[in-house]
Design an enzyme around this catalytic site. Structure first.
Site, PDB file in Angstrom:
ATOM      1  N   ASN A   9       0.875  -1.173   0.000  1.00  0.00           N
ATOM      2  CA  ASN A   9       0.000   0.000   0.000  1.00  0.00           C
ATOM      3  C   ASN A   9       0.915   1.227   0.000  1.00  0.00           C
ATOM      4  O   ASN A   9       1.481   1.593   1.034  1.00  0.00           O
ATOM      5  CB  ASN A   9      -0.876  -0.050   1.265  1.00  0.00           C
ATOM      6  CG  ASN A   9      -1.880   1.072   1.314  1.00  0.00           C
ATOM      7  OD1 ASN A   9      -1.818   2.015   0.521  1.00  0.00           O
ATOM      8  ND2 ASN A   9      -2.802   0.987   2.257  1.00  0.00           N
ATOM      9  N   ARG A  88      -2.350  -2.008  -3.604  1.00  0.00           N
ATOM     10  CA  ARG A  88      -3.548  -1.194  -3.382  1.00  0.00           C
ATOM     11  C   ARG A  88      -3.486   0.007  -4.324  1.00  0.00           C
ATOM     12  O   ARG A  88      -2.513   0.757  -4.342  1.00  0.00           O
ATOM     13  CB  ARG A  88      -3.605  -0.701  -1.947  1.00  0.00           C
ATOM     14  CG  ARG A  88      -4.843   0.108  -1.728  1.00  0.00           C
ATOM     15  CD  ARG A  88      -4.984   0.596  -0.327  1.00  0.00           C
ATOM     16  NE  ARG A  88      -6.262   1.259  -0.208  1.00  0.00           N
ATOM     17  CZ  ARG A  88      -6.526   2.200   0.676  1.00  0.00           C
ATOM     18  NH1 ARG A  88      -5.597   2.570   1.528  1.00  0.00           N
ATOM     19  NH2 ARG A  88      -7.708   2.754   0.725  1.00  0.00           N
ATOM     20  N   HIS A 177     -12.847   2.780  -0.452  1.00  0.00           N
ATOM     21  CA  HIS A 177     -12.854   1.792   0.651  1.00  0.00           C
ATOM     22  C   HIS A 177     -13.550   0.502   0.217  1.00  0.00           C
ATOM     23  O   HIS A 177     -14.060  -0.253   1.052  1.00  0.00           O
ATOM     24  CB  HIS A 177     -13.614   2.293   1.905  1.00  0.00           C
ATOM     25  CG  HIS A 177     -12.984   3.414   2.642  1.00  0.00           C
ATOM     26  ND1 HIS A 177     -13.735   4.394   3.262  1.00  0.00           N
ATOM     27  CD2 HIS A 177     -11.689   3.725   2.881  1.00  0.00           C
ATOM     28  CE1 HIS A 177     -12.922   5.253   3.852  1.00  0.00           C
ATOM     29  NE2 HIS A 177     -11.672   4.878   3.616  1.00  0.00           N
ATOM     30  N   ARG A 238     -11.265  15.522   6.769  1.00  0.00           N
ATOM     31  CA  ARG A 238     -12.007  15.868   5.541  1.00  0.00           C
ATOM     32  C   ARG A 238     -13.436  16.287   5.878  1.00  0.00           C
ATOM     33  O   ARG A 238     -14.075  15.685   6.735  1.00  0.00           O
ATOM     34  CB  ARG A 238     -12.055  14.658   4.599  1.00  0.00           C
ATOM     35  CG  ARG A 238     -10.736  14.369   3.938  1.00  0.00           C
ATOM     36  CD  ARG A 238     -10.798  13.083   3.118  1.00  0.00           C
ATOM     37  NE  ARG A 238      -9.915  12.075   3.663  1.00  0.00           N
ATOM     38  CZ  ARG A 238      -9.920  10.789   3.357  1.00  0.00           C
ATOM     39  NH1 ARG A 238     -10.799  10.331   2.474  1.00  0.00           N
ATOM     40  NH2 ARG A 238      -9.081   9.955   3.902  1.00  0.00           N
ATOM     41  N   GLU A 382      -8.212  -5.273   5.396  1.00  0.00           N
ATOM     42  CA  GLU A 382      -8.033  -4.954   3.983  1.00  0.00           C
ATOM     43  C   GLU A 382      -6.850  -5.713   3.389  1.00  0.00           C
ATOM     44  O   GLU A 382      -6.882  -6.101   2.229  1.00  0.00           O
ATOM     45  CB  GLU A 382      -7.862  -3.441   3.812  1.00  0.00           C
ATOM     46  CG  GLU A 382      -9.170  -2.720   4.108  1.00  0.00           C
ATOM     47  CD  GLU A 382      -9.027  -1.214   4.187  1.00  0.00           C
ATOM     48  OE1 GLU A 382      -9.291  -0.567   3.182  1.00  0.00           O
ATOM     49  OE2 GLU A 382      -8.656  -0.710   5.250  1.00  0.00           O
TER      50      GLU A 382
END
Ligand code: AMP
Length: 398
Positions: A9, A88, A177, A238, A382
């Site tokens: 990732n 990823r 996601h 965010r 994940e």
């Protein structure tokens, strides 16, 4: 025979990795390279219960991957034992709707998509190239955050703006996601012994980034993130949803250009923006307990937005079987879960307080027996999901 898969990732200044045996699901090694290109880099590598560290300057992703290779060589397991590498990749645009074997054409395609995710895709491409150099003899696979949401119906992914502009610039809802929403929804059905194809779920991935999805029979039908991962829920830093009129207003009144607005909404908004810099929920609760009104309002706004989305998806799905919480906040913060579910009492959704324990490490049912919707905590994984996806692709390609 173990089947180790290396999952990578790559962020702009970091590389996270795990080597996972997809047969036993054991994590054979994991690690993190930090501060790439920032002068004082380091790598931490964990294997067999021990943790190792090297501090040295790391210029770019090529040097980062060389360091990862060195860490495996020094402390094990052998990196050459990996049968494939899964990368990823945040944005697949309209082109990549599923996990994809990486070829030169795919790298070209990803490069063309970089404009859609300028913060995320370029480091992933650098990481892919560097990893291909480090491990040239194994297949490399791209796993897209957007792929699980490629099934959204047009009515959910279409923004009501001028059609020609939207088409020319590929402006639509993509969702992110996806690896987590997919993994967690499958795991929830498996945990309850239910047929995934026969149930409807709302999955709340509440981490530093946060998103919620509506899943009908295992197929995603709506989600809160959009063209970018800025839309939807209130997040750590965010803003989530905001009146698009704010952009022009800030330009006119505050003289902010597009880049400044982007930074404001991505880095200085959300919980941190509302609560004087605190984005971690543990800090937020500490502040609330000390009587901090800003932190209290931040939590109120967070809950209000999340409940509004869940209510919307209850309507979108018509009938909902499961409401699932996952990721850092969803798995650990029982107070947030309780506040959310309290607000859904009008739908007959109820928690069993004794089941709503903090820090869930295993799948847990937390609703009362008379709740109209089963409420679950399902820890996301994940990396395991990416390793499994990678293995499926290379098996199919053999
Ligand atoms: P993630 O992005 O999924 O790794 O989630 C990270 C976030 O989870 C942190 O920023 C915290 O806000 C939250 N978190 C982690 N542990 C806890 C905890 N024990 N209680 C409340 N929130 C937590």
């Amino acid at each position: 025979m173990p089947t180790p898969i290396l999952v990578l990732n790559c962020g702009s200044s970091s590389v996270k990795y795990q080597m996972i045996d997809v047969d036993s699901e054991a994590v054979l090694a994991s690690g993190l390279v930090e501060k790439i290109g920032l002068g004082d880099g380091n790598i931490t590598h964990k294997t067999n219960g021990a943790e190792y560290r090297i501090d040295e300057n790391i210029e770019d992703h090529t040097e980062a991957l060389a360091l990862v290779t060195r860490a495996f060589k020094t402390w094990g397991p052998p990196i050459e034992s990996a049968v494939a590498v899964g990368h990823r990749t945040v944005h697949g645009g309209e082109t990549y709707r599923e996990t994809t074997l990486i070829t030169d054409a795919v790298i070209q395609g990803l490069t063309e998509l970089a404009g859609l995710a300028p913060l995320h895709n370029p480091p992933a491409i650098d990481g892919i190239k560097a990893a291909q150099t480090a491990l040239p003899n194994v297949p490399h696979v791209a796993i897209f955050d957007t792929a699980f949401f490629s099934t959204l119906p047009a009515e959910a992914y279409t923004y009501a703006i001028d059609r020609a502009t939207a088409e020319k610039y590929h402006i639509r809802k993509y969702g992110f996601h996806g690896t987590s929403h997919s993994y967690v929804s499958k795991k929830a059905a498996e945990f309850l012994g239910l047929d995934l194809g026969a149930i409807n779920q709302i999955v709340c991935h509440l981490g530093n980034g946060a998103s919620v999805s509506a899943i009908r029979g295992g197929v995603a039908v709506d989600t809160s993130m959009g063209l970018t991962p800025l839309a939807g829920l209130v997040m750590g830093t965010r803003s989530g949803d905001i009146d698009p009129g704010v952009f022009a207003y800030l330009e006119r009144e505050a003289g902010l250009d597009a880049a400044a607005v982007d930074t404001l909404l991505n880095k200085h908004s959300g919980m941190a923006g509302l609560a004087d810099g605190s984005s971690d929920f543990r800090d937020l609760w500490t502040k609330v307990e000390a009587g901090d009104a800003h932190a209290a309002l931040a939590l109120d706004v967070y809950i209000h937005r999340l409940v509004s989305y869940i209510g919307s998806y209850l309507a979108v799905l018509g009938h909902t079987d499961l409401l699932v919480f996952t990721a850092g906040v969803g798995e650990n913060d029982e107070r947030i879960r309780a506040r959310v579910v309290d607000r859904l009492a009008g739908f007959g959704i109820r928690l069993a307080a004794a089941r709503n324990t903090p820090r869930n490490r295993v799948p847990t049912l937390i609703s009362s027996d008379d709740s109209t919707v089963k409420v679950l905590v399902i820890p996301t994984n994940e990396e395991l999901a990416m390793a499994r996806e990678t293995y499926q692709v290379i098996r199919a390609a053999r």
